[in-house]
Design an enzyme around this catalytic site. Structure first.
Site, PDB file in Angstrom:
ATOM      1  N   HIS A 193      -3.649  13.988   1.275  1.00 53.07           N
ATOM      2  CA  HIS A 193      -3.946  13.079   2.385  1.00 53.07           C
ATOM      3  C   HIS A 193      -2.778  13.058   3.376  1.00 53.07           C
ATOM      4  O   HIS A 193      -2.972  13.175   4.585  1.00 53.07           O
ATOM      5  CB  HIS A 193      -4.207  11.671   1.847  1.00 53.07           C
ATOM      6  CG  HIS A 193      -4.317  10.618   2.905  1.00 53.07           C
ATOM      7  ND1 HIS A 193      -5.402  10.521   3.761  1.00 53.07           N
ATOM      8  CD2 HIS A 193      -3.478   9.615   3.268  1.00 53.07           C
ATOM      9  CE1 HIS A 193      -5.225   9.496   4.589  1.00 53.07           C
ATOM     10  NE2 HIS A 193      -4.065   8.944   4.315  1.00 53.07           N
TER      11      HIS A 193
ATOM     12  N   THR B 170      -9.273  -5.643   3.695  1.00 55.74           N
ATOM     13  CA  THR B 170      -9.154  -4.708   2.569  1.00 55.74           C
ATOM     14  C   THR B 170     -10.185  -5.168   1.550  1.00 55.74           C
ATOM     15  O   THR B 170     -10.278  -6.366   1.278  1.00 55.74           O
ATOM     16  CB  THR B 170      -7.743  -4.784   1.939  1.00 55.74           C
ATOM     17  OG1 THR B 170      -6.772  -4.549   2.961  1.00 55.74           O
ATOM     18  CG2 THR B 170      -7.561  -3.764   0.823  1.00 55.74           C
TER      19      THR B 170
ATOM     20  N   LYS C  57      -4.428  -2.136  10.009  1.00 56.11           N
ATOM     21  CA  LYS C  57      -4.762  -2.215   8.587  1.00 56.11           C
ATOM     22  C   LYS C  57      -5.000  -3.643   8.102  1.00 56.11           C
ATOM     23  O   LYS C  57      -5.647  -3.830   7.066  1.00 56.11           O
ATOM     24  CB  LYS C  57      -3.593  -1.653   7.756  1.00 56.11           C
ATOM     25  CG  LYS C  57      -3.200  -0.228   8.105  1.00 56.11           C
ATOM     26  CD  LYS C  57      -4.071   0.746   7.377  1.00 56.11           C
ATOM     27  CE  LYS C  57      -3.535   2.156   7.482  1.00 56.11           C
ATOM     28  NZ  LYS C  57      -4.351   3.066   6.680  1.00 56.11           N
TER      29      LYS C  57
ATOM     30  N   ARG D 298      -8.224   3.744  13.521  1.00 56.46           N
ATOM     31  CA  ARG D 298      -7.452   4.954  13.813  1.00 56.46           C
ATOM     32  C   ARG D 298      -7.001   5.064  15.258  1.00 56.46           C
ATOM     33  O   ARG D 298      -6.211   5.951  15.577  1.00 56.46           O
ATOM     34  CB  ARG D 298      -8.288   6.190  13.473  1.00 56.46           C
ATOM     35  CG  ARG D 298      -8.731   6.266  12.042  1.00 56.46           C
ATOM     36  CD  ARG D 298      -7.576   6.240  11.081  1.00 56.46           C
ATOM     37  NE  ARG D 298      -8.034   6.468   9.704  1.00 56.46           N
ATOM     38  CZ  ARG D 298      -7.292   6.273   8.629  1.00 56.46           C
ATOM     39  NH1 ARG D 298      -6.049   5.823   8.759  1.00 56.46           N
ATOM     40  NH2 ARG D 298      -7.775   6.505   7.434  1.00 56.46           N
TER      41      ARG D 298
ATOM     42  N   GLU E  37      -9.924  12.490   7.944  1.00 53.33           N
ATOM     43  CA  GLU E  37      -9.795  13.851   7.419  1.00 53.33           C
ATOM     44  C   GLU E  37     -11.125  14.593   7.426  1.00 53.33           C
ATOM     45  O   GLU E  37     -11.183  15.765   7.789  1.00 53.33           O
ATOM     46  CB  GLU E  37      -9.259  13.806   5.980  1.00 53.33           C
ATOM     47  CG  GLU E  37      -7.852  13.279   5.877  1.00 53.33           C
ATOM     48  CD  GLU E  37      -7.585  12.735   4.486  1.00 53.33           C
ATOM     49  OE1 GLU E  37      -7.181  13.526   3.618  1.00 53.33           O
ATOM     50  OE2 GLU E  37      -7.787  11.541   4.261  1.00 53.33           O
TER      51      GLU E  37
ATOM     52  N   ASP F 147      -9.125   0.474   2.039  1.00 55.46           N
ATOM     53  CA  ASP F 147      -8.160   0.013   3.034  1.00 55.46           C
ATOM     54  C   ASP F 147      -8.714   0.378   4.421  1.00 55.46           C
ATOM     55  O   ASP F 147      -8.410   1.439   4.963  1.00 55.46           O
ATOM     56  CB  ASP F 147      -6.808   0.698   2.776  1.00 55.46           C
ATOM     57  CG  ASP F 147      -5.777   0.371   3.830  1.00 55.46           C
ATOM     58  OD1 ASP F 147      -5.886  -0.693   4.465  1.00 55.46           O
ATOM     59  OD2 ASP F 147      -4.854   1.187   4.022  1.00 55.46           O
TER      60      ASP F 147
ATOM     61  N   GLU G  45     -10.658   3.943   3.708  1.00 54.78           N
ATOM     62  CA  GLU G  45      -9.731   4.726   2.895  1.00 54.78           C
ATOM     63  C   GLU G  45     -10.083   4.507   1.432  1.00 54.78           C
ATOM     64  O   GLU G  45     -10.130   3.370   0.961  1.00 54.78           O
ATOM     65  CB  GLU G  45      -8.274   4.333   3.173  1.00 54.78           C
ATOM     66  CG  GLU G  45      -7.825   4.801   4.546  1.00 54.78           C
ATOM     67  CD  GLU G  45      -6.319   4.732   4.795  1.00 54.78           C
ATOM     68  OE1 GLU G  45      -5.822   5.528   5.590  1.00 54.78           O
ATOM     69  OE2 GLU G  45      -5.648   3.865   4.190  1.00 54.78           O
TER      70      GLU G  45
ATOM     71  N   ASP H 181       0.841  -1.202   0.000  1.00 57.63           N
ATOM     72  CA  ASP H 181       0.000   0.000   0.000  1.00 57.63           C
ATOM     73  C   ASP H 181       0.876   1.251   0.000  1.00 57.63           C
ATOM     74  O   ASP H 181       1.706   1.437   0.893  1.00 57.63           O
ATOM     75  CB  ASP H 181      -0.931  -0.008   1.218  1.00 57.63           C
ATOM     76  CG  ASP H 181      -2.123   0.930   1.014  1.00 57.63           C
ATOM     77  OD1 ASP H 181      -2.400   1.295  -0.144  1.00 57.63           O
ATOM     78  OD2 ASP H 181      -2.766   1.291   2.009  1.00 57.63           O
TER      79      ASP H 181
ATOM     80  N   GLN I 160      -3.818   2.436  15.181  1.00 60.48           N
ATOM     81  CA  GLN I 160      -2.747   2.939  14.311  1.00 60.48           C
ATOM     82  C   GLN I 160      -1.718   3.842  15.010  1.00 60.48           C
ATOM     83  O   GLN I 160      -0.513   3.591  14.915  1.00 60.48           O
ATOM     84  CB  GLN I 160      -3.386   3.662  13.126  1.00 60.48           C
ATOM     85  CG  GLN I 160      -2.425   4.047  12.017  1.00 60.48           C
ATOM     86  CD  GLN I 160      -3.151   4.692  10.824  1.00 60.48           C
ATOM     87  OE1 GLN I 160      -4.374   4.709  10.768  1.00 60.48           O
ATOM     88  NE2 GLN I 160      -2.392   5.210   9.892  1.00 60.48           N
TER      89      GLN I 160
ATOM     90  N   GLU J 147      -9.238   4.314  -2.118  1.00 61.64           N
ATOM     91  CA  GLU J 147      -7.993   4.114  -2.855  1.00 61.64           C
ATOM     92  C   GLU J 147      -8.246   3.495  -4.225  1.00 61.64           C
ATOM     93  O   GLU J 147      -9.305   2.937  -4.490  1.00 61.64           O
ATOM     94  CB  GLU J 147      -7.048   3.171  -2.084  1.00 61.64           C
ATOM     95  CG  GLU J 147      -6.709   3.641  -0.683  1.00 61.64           C
ATOM     96  CD  GLU J 147      -5.481   2.949  -0.097  1.00 61.64           C
ATOM     97  OE1 GLU J 147      -4.696   2.344  -0.865  1.00 61.64           O
ATOM     98  OE2 GLU J 147      -5.313   3.018   1.137  1.00 61.64           O
TER      99      GLU J 147
HETATM  100 CA    CA Z   1      -4.008   2.993   2.926  1.00 65.59          CA
END
Ligand code: CA
Length: 438
Positions: A146, A269, A265, A249, A385, A245, A211, A139, A252, A213
């Site tokens: 970001h 996925t 993570k 949080r 975000e 993904d 996420e 990844d 992490q 992606e």
């Molecule tokens: Ca990611």
């Protein structure tokens, strides 16, 4: 072999599969994305198919009709398998021959139409599995918007680390927990250090996020010790998919230093079932550039093809459907929209950088682009975000709010390309639902 628009991209082409000609359809004849499917509930084997309108053309069944000769026939024969890997390993000339053959036999007036129609299956009757056996998953972190926004939350004094503008940052992800759209994601448990606490605790994540992606599927790999030069990098790329993904949080920030993401993570996925080939994306290319004030890439990450057309005009969107929205029949609410064109690093740069040390990519390997966020705050590809680290809850229809995901939430990613003078093509969707922690 350059990938430029050809007769298969002609916006005037129409298919005898009528649903493919409807405005707004993700799968017109100019797209022809590939996936792996079977009819639901019949105990059938999975095999490769191509999306056309609201149907799947069964490529295993099409092969029995021997519609193509030469390289196209070889490519089609590779599609009777329960994954795209064999086709992917054949390389671009075979992918191009297959695309041309499919385009010819699906267009209006094709003499074999009635016979080929017997190999069509409604997508509503199909179930999908991963399009490829994914041996390795890496990844990246290619959106500077970001990286800066997240950096501001985790390290206000130094949002963007000094290596960012030189190195396409990435970490090795977990291939075993990648699932296809429709995936049910169990809320993960992990070590969490509550704010102000003296010791961490093991708990279910309370800050589960998505996420948005783009996934890059490698077609033909490289030998160990033989880096892929950037000018040839796209020759090794089979196509793109959508990728979520999922990220915890609260796990992490406690675990990521100094070696990067791990259990925050690796629990899930989700990717879309359809792979849009690089050939299909040819009309939506854009020049790649770097702001004049920024360091220009080192020579191994730069080339004329990259500058001419290394970026992609790919629109991306994430939507949320809560349990209450589902019960009320209101449908999903869009949370953000952005574009892959904002990516700081390109697909070719990801491939060239990944292999510059001699690392071997293999057929079916998956590269994630990293969360795609645009320059505006509302173009952010994660709740982290959009809610500024949970400080500003999102207001949803019906009076609900969200900082992070709740049990019963379904996250839906969508992507599409459109440009004046070209057909609109779409990626379908990659959706996944959150289940309560075990
Ligand atoms: Ca990611």
């Amino acid at each position: 072999m350059s990938i430029g628009p050809d007769s298969t991209h002609d916006p005037k082409l129409r298919s005898w599969v009528r649903s493919a000609n409807l405005p707004g359809c993700d799968f017109p004849i100019q797209n022809l994305p590939l996936g792996v499917f079977r009819r639901s509930g019949r105990g059938e084997n999975f095999r490769c198919g191509v999306a056309i309108g609201d149907s799947v053309l069964d490529l295993g069944a099409l092969d029995m009709l021997t519609p193509f000769g030469g390289l196209g026939a070889e490519a089609l024969a590779a599609c009777a398998e329960p994954s795209l890997n064999r086709l992917m390993a054949l390389g671009r000339p075979a992918w191009v021959a297959l695309r041309r053959g499919l385009s010819e036999c699906l267009r209006e007036g094709a003499p074999q139409a009635a016979q080929i129609a017997t190999a069509l299956i409604p997508q509503s009757e199909a179930e999908f599995t991963l399009p490829a056996r994914i041996g390795n998953y890496t990844d990246f972190y290619t959106s500077i918007h970001h990286a800066t926004a997240v950096g501001r939350i985790f390290r206000p004094d130094q949002p963007l680390l000094p290596n960012y503008k030189w190195v396409p940052i990435a970490y090795h992800g977990r291939a075993s927990s990648i699932g296809v759209s429709g995936q049910q994601v169990l809320r993960p448990r992990g070590q969490i250090m509550p704010r102000g606490a003296e010791r961490p605790q093991l708990a279910a994540s309370g800050r589960l996020d998505f996420e948005l992606e783009v996934g890059v599927l490698i077609g033909s790999g490289n030998r160990l010790g033989a880096p892929i030069p950037i000018a040839q990098a796209e020759e090794h790329v089979f196509g793109l998919c959508l990728l979520n993904d999922w990220s915890a949080r609260d796990i992490q920030p406690w675990e990521y230093q100094p070696l990067g993401p791990f259990l925050a993570k690796s629990f899930a996925t989700t990717i879309s079932p359809w792979v849009v080939t690089l050939e299909a994306l040819a009309p939506y290319r854009l020049p790649w550039s770097r702001p004049a004030d920024d360091p220009q890439p080192l020579p191994y990450l730069d080339c004329a093809q990259l500058r001419a057309g290394g970026a992609l005009d790919l629109k991306l969107e994430v939507a949320l459907e809560t349990a209450a929205m589902r019960a009320g029949g209101t449908g999903p609410q869009r949370l953000a929209r952005t574009n892959f064109r904002h990516s700081y690093w390109s697909i070719a740069q990801m491939v060239a950088h990944h292999t510059v040390n001699g690392c071997n990519l293999e057929s079916g390997d998956l590269l994630g682009s990293g969360t795609q966020s645009g320059p505006a705050p509302e173009e952010a590809g994660s709740l982290l975000e959009l809610t500024q680290g949970g400080a500003r809850p999102l207001q949803l229809p019906g009076g609900e709010t969200r900082t992070f995901l709740e049990d019963g939430d379904r996250v839906i990613l969508r992507g599409w390309c459109e440009r004046p003078g070209c057909a609109r093509i779409g990626f379908g969707e990659a959706s996944g639902s959150v289940l309560a922690a075990a």
